[in-house]
Motif scaffolding. Structure first.
Motif, PDB file in Angstrom:
ATOM      1  N   ARG A 141       0.934   3.962  -3.140  1.00  0.00           N
ATOM      2  CA  ARG A 141       0.930   5.638  -2.688  1.00  0.00           C
ATOM      3  C   ARG A 141       1.904   6.310  -3.218  1.00  0.00           C
ATOM      4  NH1 ARG A 141      -0.209   5.887   3.245  1.00  0.00           N
ATOM      5  NH2 ARG A 141      -2.040   4.327   2.501  1.00  0.00           N
ATOM      6  N   LYS A 142       3.239   5.544  -3.144  1.00  0.00           N
ATOM      7  CA  LYS A 142       4.608   6.319  -3.435  1.00  0.00           C
ATOM      8  C   LYS A 142       4.328   6.545  -5.156  1.00  0.00           C
ATOM      9  CE  LYS A 142       8.556   4.222  -3.759  1.00  0.00           C
ATOM     10  NZ  LYS A 142       9.741   3.531  -3.441  1.00  0.00           N
ATOM     11  N   SER A 161       0.825  -1.106  -0.041  1.00  0.00           N
ATOM     12  CA  SER A 161      -0.063   0.062  -0.111  1.00  0.00           C
ATOM     13  C   SER A 161       0.870   1.243  -0.057  1.00  0.00           C
ATOM     14  CB  SER A 161      -0.999  -0.134   1.241  1.00  0.00           C
ATOM     15  OG  SER A 161      -1.814   1.333   1.506  1.00  0.00           O
ATOM     16  N   SER A 175      -8.504  12.644  -2.084  1.00  0.00           N
ATOM     17  CA  SER A 175      -7.481  12.195  -3.009  1.00  0.00           C
ATOM     18  C   SER A 175      -7.058  13.892  -3.565  1.00  0.00           C
ATOM     19  CB  SER A 175      -8.264  11.661  -4.331  1.00  0.00           C
ATOM     20  OG  SER A 175      -9.333  12.591  -4.606  1.00  0.00           O
ATOM     21  N   THR A 218      -5.084   4.876  -2.686  1.00  0.00           N
ATOM     22  CA  THR A 218      -5.082   3.572  -1.703  1.00  0.00           C
ATOM     23  C   THR A 218      -6.282   3.752  -0.732  1.00  0.00           C
ATOM     24  OG1 THR A 218      -3.526   4.381  -0.256  1.00  0.00           O
ATOM     25  CG2 THR A 218      -2.749   3.205  -2.034  1.00  0.00           C
ATOM     26  N   GLU A 262      -3.521  11.738  -8.321  1.00  0.00           N
ATOM     27  CA  GLU A 262      -3.432  10.343  -8.304  1.00  0.00           C
ATOM     28  C   GLU A 262      -4.158   9.493  -9.347  1.00  0.00           C
ATOM     29  OE1 GLU A 262      -3.621   9.634  -3.583  1.00  0.00           O
ATOM     30  OE2 GLU A 262      -5.466  10.494  -4.432  1.00  0.00           O
TER      31      GLU A 262
END
Length: 969
Positions: A225-226, A221, A420, A231, A424
């Motif tokens: 995200r990175k 996760s 968000s 997520t 993303e």
């Protein structure tokens, strides 16, 4: 009829006898090349247009009796010769493991073995037990039913390795490449990969370091995200010392009520949704997290926001790149829908569990109407393409290899409340895409997502598995020459405009495999039919069509206000390859209806073409890939009357896999007899008698002096049980049968349907109430004696049979100590009777008894979920050990079984359940099943493997098919 019982068998490594050349020429290598799995492209449509009748082919693999049958060349390979030619690829198949998913691993291993073994690819099998002990096992042992079967029989059937390092050293010398099919810990967490890397053993799948990162859901996760993916907010619990105030703060930060906020609790390192549950509020979350830690499932647990209003999806990713250059192609994703109401309607009021919409282990692997699947998803095209794009990016960014399965959620705009940013990945016009789980070794059972999605874009089971193996070989230069010589599919399947029409196999013998129906056994019927269909495709001279007998509700109509129940109007669907691969008959039927909907069909066809084009862009650089072998076809609907006429016109043989109902009571057999169509199993009259348990006993009454006994019975009408006082009925029956404990069962239904042990009048009251309320099942432990789920017949039977419950001394396995019977078996042997199940095979009047199987319990253990799913109950011994039954008693028992079969005029194959006296071999008959279970783990498979020489599943089913063409008239 079905029975959840199985056994393992002893088999050794074989080499091809020199005198088998003729056999090789006659039937070919069933799994030598990719084209061995055939597709009946437009077969039904073309059969409808037949202007002539193709000539019948004589049987090619079976001698006149089981004892004389040769072993299938695809499973006995001349290793030395192929080493000299340099053509054989040696694959080490490793299964088992320490996780709770080891039962699924065994299913995967069976499926992989079935579909990759061939003259150009030799498979060696290995097993890791729950204590990480390693063993070399025979291919026959892979068909053992449960992990308990494996573990109990390892000492006598397997070669053990002192350490895992010894195993790795052996693999470095014995195989070219390893295919690990261990799910969960040890298999997907990088452990086995690290071991193989240490000894420079090539393997299929992702490397050890990448596995370690992707398998840990929390680390994965963070990595997602990175890389800019949306997520699910989560909180990590480590050990028992989690600060409750920190978790409370997390709840508030994500606008969750600390007392009732709904969250998901799951292990960070576990697959197949094991240990996944729902919690409400901070306190409940910590309790359930600590339970997972205390139970040893994991020492780190994730608490995640519960995603409301969305749909889960899963997507298979296949790498078609070259060498270290990845070119991941995402196949058609599958949408997974949980419908709680459907499942609740099928259960009683006392059986309401699993109320939260979590795609857990039971819903993922057990047949249930609670889950519906749609491939491709019913999302917008934009959403589907973004799922494919995102899964491909993940595969590359996480440095995965060969193949993987990536799961996630699609949340409509109205349902998504996750924080968000614009940067993303996952935002689409219609909703939000969230990737949640990465499965590095996807399940490979016969109907798994891997095969469902692969078949939608042109791959058979064999084709996709060998593609994965051959792609893995590209990383190892010394293996490249082997795979380039071996090839895959025949030239006739070369890619051309997506290969919409695969040529028919001219002159092939037509086989219609029919399964389904409307009884409580229909889901196992689907498993049986699927297994038979897949195994028979191993033969080049057969053209096999899977057919679904639909439920009665599809054909019922009304005449003058009354239901018209004409069996000839029952619906039969001819199924394309991909639609067979489902978990329930309802799911197959829904997929058929969905497939012929014009807009849906057009969308699926367009997506299929796009995926296949993407695949071919990579495959065009690989000489070993010569084409797809599954055509794009639609299901075709017939009435039973039309279907029978079609079978006659095609000169087809019908393989009956319909358990119970018209498939087993003589109805279908009579209809086929009327048209002169050959079919598997006993004839109409024998089927009718065996379906009626009272009639079966009556037919065998005169054999008492021959060592064959029957159980006294009392038959009661269902309505009489409701109209009289329960205590009065109980007293009357127990007095008449002179017993204290009863066994109740429908007079005419499947072997396991509606069968229960009654110890008191209150037990009888529970059973009668279930009949009155038309419950589909009685929940576990509803009666005074502990029991599992009792499936009930639908509709309720008009007649029920009461019998004395036969008490036997249980055979128990224990690892704590051994008594005089050796092998860890404990058996008091006071009654001298044990329960057996045994298959009979042959022609009418000369039936042959296979070796009986005895079921053993494990001391102090509750039957695990995976063992129930495997279709077995503990350990099965085939034949019974000499410490329990002497060789002479066993032979007398088999003679008695054969006498029963011949007296009942059985032919083809059947299964007989009975009690046997271990001293005299006398048999006390329970019942006869004329369409027994034929699932991958069924007891008949293991009894066939215990024959000398062993009969492997595809050989066994071919034997039954050939017996059908030779049946007595």
């Amino acid at each position: 009829m079905i029975m959840a019982s199985s056994s393992s068998s002893i088999a050794s490594n074989f080499t091809l006898p020199r005198n088998n050349d003729a056999l090789l020429k006659q039937c070919g290598s069933s799994r030598a090349v990719f084209g061995s799995v055939r597709v009946l492209s437009n077969s039904i449509k073309q059969l409808l247009k037949l202007n002539h009748k193709p000539p019948r082919r004589s049987c090619v693999t079976c001698a006149s009796s089981i004892q004389q049958q040769q072993v299938e060349p695809s499973l006995i390979v001349d290793v030395d010769k192929q080493k000299d030619d340099g053509r054989v690829l040696k694959v080490g198949l490793i299964c088992g493991g320490p996780s709770a998913e080891r039962g699924i691993s065994l299913n995967s291993a069976r499926s992989v073995l079935d579909h990759i073994q061939g003259d150009d690819l030799l498979v060696s099998c290995y097993y890791i037990d729950c204590n990480l002990n390693a063993f070399s096992i025979s291919t026959a042992q892979v068909y053992s039913n449960t992990p308990a079967d494996f573990d109990f029989k390892l000492d006598s059937l397997a070669q053990s390795f002192q350490t895992l390092d010894d195993l790795a050293e052996h693999l470095a010398k014995a195989v070219d490449i390893v295919f690990p099919v261990i799910h969960g810990q040890f298999g997907e967490d990088g452990t086995i990969q690290e071991l193989l890397d240490k000894y420079n053993v090539p393997f299929v799948g992702t490397g050890s370091n990448e596995c370690r990162e992707a398998f840990d859901k929390y680390k994965a996760s963070l990595e997602l995200r990175k890389h800019g993916f949306i997520t699910v907010p989560s909180f990590l619990v480590q050990g028992h010392e989690t600060n409750q105030s920190e978790l409370s703060e997390w709840f508030k930060r994500h606008r969750l009520d600390p007392d009732s906020g709904k969250v998901v609790v799951k292990p960070t390192r576990g697959g197949s949704s094991i240990g996944v549950g729902v919690a409400y509020g901070v306190a409940d979350s910590l309790i359930k997290a600590n339970e997972l830690i205390s139970e040893g499932i994991d020492n780190k647990v994730l608490i995640e926001m519960f995603l409301e209003g969305g749909s889960e999806f899963t997507a298979i990713v296949l790498d078609v790149g070259s060498g270290t250059h990845r070119r991941p192609v995402v196949l058609l994703p599958t949408e997974c829908i949980l419908d709680e109401q459907v499942e609740l309607q099928s259960r009683g009021a006392n059986d309401v569990q699993e109320n939260d919409a979590i795609f857990n282990y039971r819903r993922k692997y057990l047949p249930t109407q609670q889950v519906a699947y749609h491939t491709p998803p019913r999302f917008s095209l934009d959403a589907i393409e973004n799922i494919r794009k995102g899964a491909s990016l993940l595969f590359q960014q996480l440095c995965l290899q060969d193949f993987a399965r990536i799961d996630g959620w699609f949340l409509p705009n109205s349902a998504c409340n996750l924080p968000s940013s614009e940067s993303e990945f996952g935002r689409t016009e219609s909703g939000t895409i969230i990737f949640t789980d990465i499965n590095l070794i996807s399940g490979m059972e016969q109907t798994s997502f891997l095969f469902q999605q692969a078949s939608k874009v042109g791959f058979s089971h064999t084709n996709i598995l060998r593609s994965i193996i051959h792609h893995a070989c590209l990383r190892f230069p010394n293996l490249a020459s082997i795979i380039n010589k071996s090839g895959q599919v025949p030239s006739k399947s070369k890619y051309s405009k997506l290969n919409r029409s695969v040529p028919r196999r001219e002159g092939a013998r037509k086989v219609f495999v029919i399964f389904g129906g409307d009884t409580s056994e229909r889901q196992v019927s689907l498993m049986s039919g699927t297994n038979v269909w897949l195994n028979l495709q191993a033969f080049h001279d057969l053209e096999v069509t899977p057919c679904l007998l639909s439920t009665t509700s599809e054909y019922e109509s009304t005449v003058d206000g009354k239901k018209a129940d004409n069996v000839m109007n029952r619906t039969v669907w001819s199924l394309p390859y991909s639609l067979v691969l489902r978990h329930t008959t309802e799911e197959v039927l829904a997929a058929c209806i969905e497939a012929i909907e014009p807009d849906r069909a057009a969308m699926t066809s367009n997506l299929r073409e796009k995926v296949m084009n993407d695949l071919m862009e990579g495959f065009k650089d690989h000489s070993w890939f010569t084409g797809f072998d599954i055509a794009d076809e639609l299901p075709i609907r017939f009435s039973l009357k039309q279907w029978i006429k079609l079978a006659k016109k095609a000169e087809a043989t019908v393989f009956i896999a319909v358990h119970g109902g018209i498939g087993e009571d003589g109805t279908l057999q009579s209809l086929l007899d009327a048209e002169g169509i050959p079919y598997t199993g006993p004839g109409a009259m024998a089927s009718k008698i065996c379906m009626d348990k009272v009639a079966t006993s009556a037919a065998l009454k005169n054999l008492a002096n021959s060592g064959i006994l029957t159980i006294n019975k009392d038959v009661r009408k269902k309505d009489d049980l409701s109209s009289k006082p329960i205590n009065e009925i109980w007293h009357d029956i127990t007095q008449k049968l002179r017993c204290e404990t009863l066994c109740i069962k429908p007079a005419r239904d499947g072997c396991s349907t509606g069968v229960a042990r009654l110890c008191s009048s209150s037990d009888l009251a529970v059973y009668v109430k279930a009949l009155e309320e038309c419950l589909l099942r009685i929940p576990p432990n509803s009666l005074s004696k502990a029991h599992g789920m009792i499936e009930m017949p639908n509709p309720p039977p008009e007649l029920l049979i009461f019998e004395p419950f036969i008490e036997t001394d249980e055979i128990i396995m224990t690892s704590k100590f051994k008594n005089e019977t050796a092998d860890g078996l404990m058996w008091k042997g006071l009654s001298r009777w044990v329960e057996i199940t045994v298959g009979v095979v042959g022609k009418r009047g000369s039936m042959h008894s296979l070796s009986p199987s005895v079921t053993v319990k494990e001391t102090g253990d509750i039957l695990s979920l995976e063992e129930k799913f495997q279709g077995g109950t503990g350990i099965n011994l085939t034949p019974p050990p000499l410490s329990i039954m002497s060789a002479n008693a066993l032979e007398r028992c088999k003679k008695h079984i054969e006498l029963i079969a011949n007296t009942l005029q059985l032919e083809g194959f059947s299964r007989i359940d009975a009690f046997v006296n271990v001293d005299s071999g006398e048999v006390l008959i329970i019942e006869v099943n004329t369409v027994p279970g034929m699932t991958p783990s069924t007891v008949l498979i293991h009894q066939a493997l215990a024959e000398q020489p062993p009969l492997y599943p595809h050989q066994f089913f071919r034997k039954l098919l050939d017996l059908a063409s030779e049946r007595s008239t």
